[in-house]
Scaffold this active site. Structure first.
Site, PDB file in Angstrom:
ATOM      1  N   ASP A  50      38.533  38.994  26.065  1.00 33.12           N
ATOM      2  CA  ASP A  50      39.143  40.336  26.240  1.00 33.12           C
ATOM      3  C   ASP A  50      40.579  40.247  26.753  1.00 33.12           C
ATOM      4  OD1 ASP A  50      38.286  39.637  28.850  1.00 33.12           O
ATOM      5  OD2 ASP A  50      37.396  41.596  29.292  1.00 33.12           O
ATOM      6  N   ASP A 184      34.222  45.055  30.669  1.00 34.14           N
ATOM      7  CA  ASP A 184      33.099  45.552  31.469  1.00 34.14           C
ATOM      8  C   ASP A 184      33.176  47.064  31.681  1.00 34.14           C
ATOM      9  OD1 ASP A 184      32.713  42.868  31.613  1.00 34.14           O
ATOM     10  OD2 ASP A 184      33.277  42.659  33.718  1.00 34.14           O
ATOM     11  N   TYR A 234      38.543  32.270  37.474  1.00 34.51           N
ATOM     12  CA  TYR A 234      38.801  33.250  36.409  1.00 34.51           C
ATOM     13  C   TYR A 234      40.314  33.424  36.234  1.00 34.51           C
ATOM     14  CZ  TYR A 234      38.332  37.625  33.776  1.00 34.51           C
ATOM     15  OH  TYR A 234      38.405  38.607  32.810  1.00 34.51           O
TER      16      TYR A 234
HETATM   17  C1  GLA Z   1      34.199  39.182  33.501  1.00 35.28           C
HETATM   18  C2  GLA Z   1      35.415  40.090  33.325  1.00 35.28           C
HETATM   19  C3  GLA Z   1      35.559  40.540  31.871  1.00 35.28           C
HETATM   20  C4  GLA Z   1      35.506  39.377  30.901  1.00 35.28           C
HETATM   21  C5  GLA Z   1      34.314  38.465  31.241  1.00 35.28           C
HETATM   22  C6  GLA Z   1      34.311  37.208  30.418  1.00 35.28           C
HETATM   23  O1  GLA Z   1      33.018  39.902  33.279  1.00 35.28           O
HETATM   24  O2  GLA Z   1      35.312  41.204  34.158  1.00 35.28           O
HETATM   25  O3  GLA Z   1      36.757  41.275  31.707  1.00 35.28           O
HETATM   26  O4  GLA Z   1      36.705  38.658  30.909  1.00 35.28           O
HETATM   27  O5  GLA Z   1      34.265  38.095  32.597  1.00 35.28           O
HETATM   28  O6  GLA Z   1      34.146  37.497  29.074  1.00 35.28           O
END
Ligand code: GLA
Length: 401
Positions: A50, A184, A234
């Site tokens: 995303d 999300d 992340y």
């Molecule tokens: C988390 C983030 C999302 C996405 C996922 C991995 O859930 O909040 O935006 O990047 O990780 O796909």
């Protein structure tokens, strides 16, 4: 990331909106004006794509946060986390980060509204729900969406669903401090019963894809490993992807994100320009976007088995190239590969813990959960939690006064 994790064997009293409303009345001695329900999400395929302007295929699920709200006459913000009887008090003239995490998701959204010029009032808010926290089911996004949706209704701002998604994401990015993408919050807000959402994160165009499970079910296996590493790692993954884009742009100025890169660019250009780790991250993202598109074609042909193969391939990429898995997740997927009844499995969400998502033939659920649980407990000391989930509608009002 928000309220407490619960075992499916110990059903929470607070899974219903009425229980949250009841707690609201007890605490605030009045009725809530509005109650909103906001779902958690799964993602079928398209992980860590995303924020690279790629594609995702999430869906809202039948595990939700309920939020009850009413206005106050002063500038106070009083929050009650009904699941664990915790309270937080503050004011909208001075938003501060809390030592506990859960109030930050509410304050973050309210602050974003204020920054955009929407006038706030004092509020009483109670929240509760049955989305296991830290399981990768986006309880935090569900909470953010419930806040923005409820306050928009209560104070009549007239925001669109897309506006609300952006505000919820901005709250997480700027107040909570996780540079998450849009998936999300989008899935929680826009979910549709029995459908997945194919979202193009470059232009936010989306399409509802019927997800007809026939004789299959979606089984989540929660390792119960909490992703403490997750937000730091992340943000590092994001930076590594950006580093790859900067390198590619020297040769291909038209590349604005990894969405614009193809396999040849990664193999023949990028490989010699960046450290292996950056090459691996970018290779994964480009391949995952391709996998998702081929997987969606399989879904359109009703070929769930073909789709499941792409889920397994996605896991391999996430584990080996993107390095966001962990031994517990890898082991659950390894076990799943040996089960004929599981046609696809992979880790889900940000990674470093949480759930695997499995497509499983319905008649075998109990026996497979038992076998995998025993093997997992032998190695890691406790069984994973299991949840069957159904695809559901997005954030909505369940009761208004
Ligand atoms: C988390 C983030 C999302 C996405 C996922 C991995 O859930 O909040 O935006 O990047 O990780 O796909």
């Amino acid at each position: 990331m928000t309220p407490s994790a619960k075992s499916p064997k110990v059903p929470s009293l607070l899974t219903s909106q009425s229980a949250v409303a009841q707690k609201f009345r007890e605490r605030f001695k009045s009725d809530p004006t509005i109650i909103v329900s906001s779902p958690g999400r799964i993602n079928l395929i398209g992980e860590h794509t995303d924020y690279n302007n790629g594609f995702v295929l999430p869906a809202a699920i039948d595990k939700t946060i309920s939020l009850a709200v009413s206005q106050r006459d002063d500038d106070q913000l009083h929050f009650l986390a009904a699941d664990f009887n915790d309270i937080h008090a503050g004011t909208y003239t001075d938003f501060r980060k809390s030592t506990k995490l859960w109030p930050d998701y509410i304050n973050g959204v309210l602050q974003q509204l204020q920054e955009r010029g929407f006038p706030l009032t004092g509020l009483n808010i109670a929240i509760g729900g049955d989305i296991p926290s830290g399981a990768g089911l986006s309880s935090s996004a569900a909470l953010e969406c419930s806040v923005v949706f409820a306050v928009n209704e209560l104070l009549g701002y007239g925001l669109s669903k897309m506006d609300m998604v952006r505000i919820a994401q901005a709250a997480e990015n700027h107040f909570v401090g996780v540079k998450c993408g849009i998936m999300d919050q989008f899935a929680s807000m826009f979910g549709k019963k029995n459908h997945a959402i194919l979202l193009d994160c470059r232009n936010l165009k989306y399409e509802y894809v019927p997800f007809d499970l026939h004789q299959y079910a979606i089984l989540l296996l929660d390792t119960q490993v909490k992703h403490s590493l997750a937000s730091g790692e992340y943000n590092i993954r994001r930076e590594q992807c950006e580093m790859g884009v900067r390198a590619l742009r020297k040769i291909y100025p038209q590349v604005e994100s990894l969405r614009d890169a193809n396999r040849a660019m990664i193999e023949y250009t990028l490989r010699d320009m960046v450290p292996d780790v950056v090459y691996n991250r970018c290779k994964y993202v480009v391949e995952e976007n391709l996998r998702l598109q081929v997987g969606c074609e399989a879904l359109r042909r009703n070929d769930l088995v073909g789709f499941g193969k792409k889920m397994y391939a996605s896991h391999t990429g996430l584990s080996k190239l993107y390095e966001v898995s962990c031994p517990e997740l890898d082991y659950l997927v390894e076990l799943a590969r040996e089960e004929h009844a599981i046609i696809g499995a992979r880790m889900m969400g940000g990674g470093f813990g949480g759930c695997t998502i499995n497509l499983i033939r319905k008649p075998y659920i109990n026996e497979v959960v038992q076998r995998l649980g025993d093997a997992f407990a032998n190695r890691f000391g406790q069984k994973p939690l299991s949840h069957i989930c159904n695809l559901s509608d997005g954030t909505h009002v369940v009761s208004a006064g």
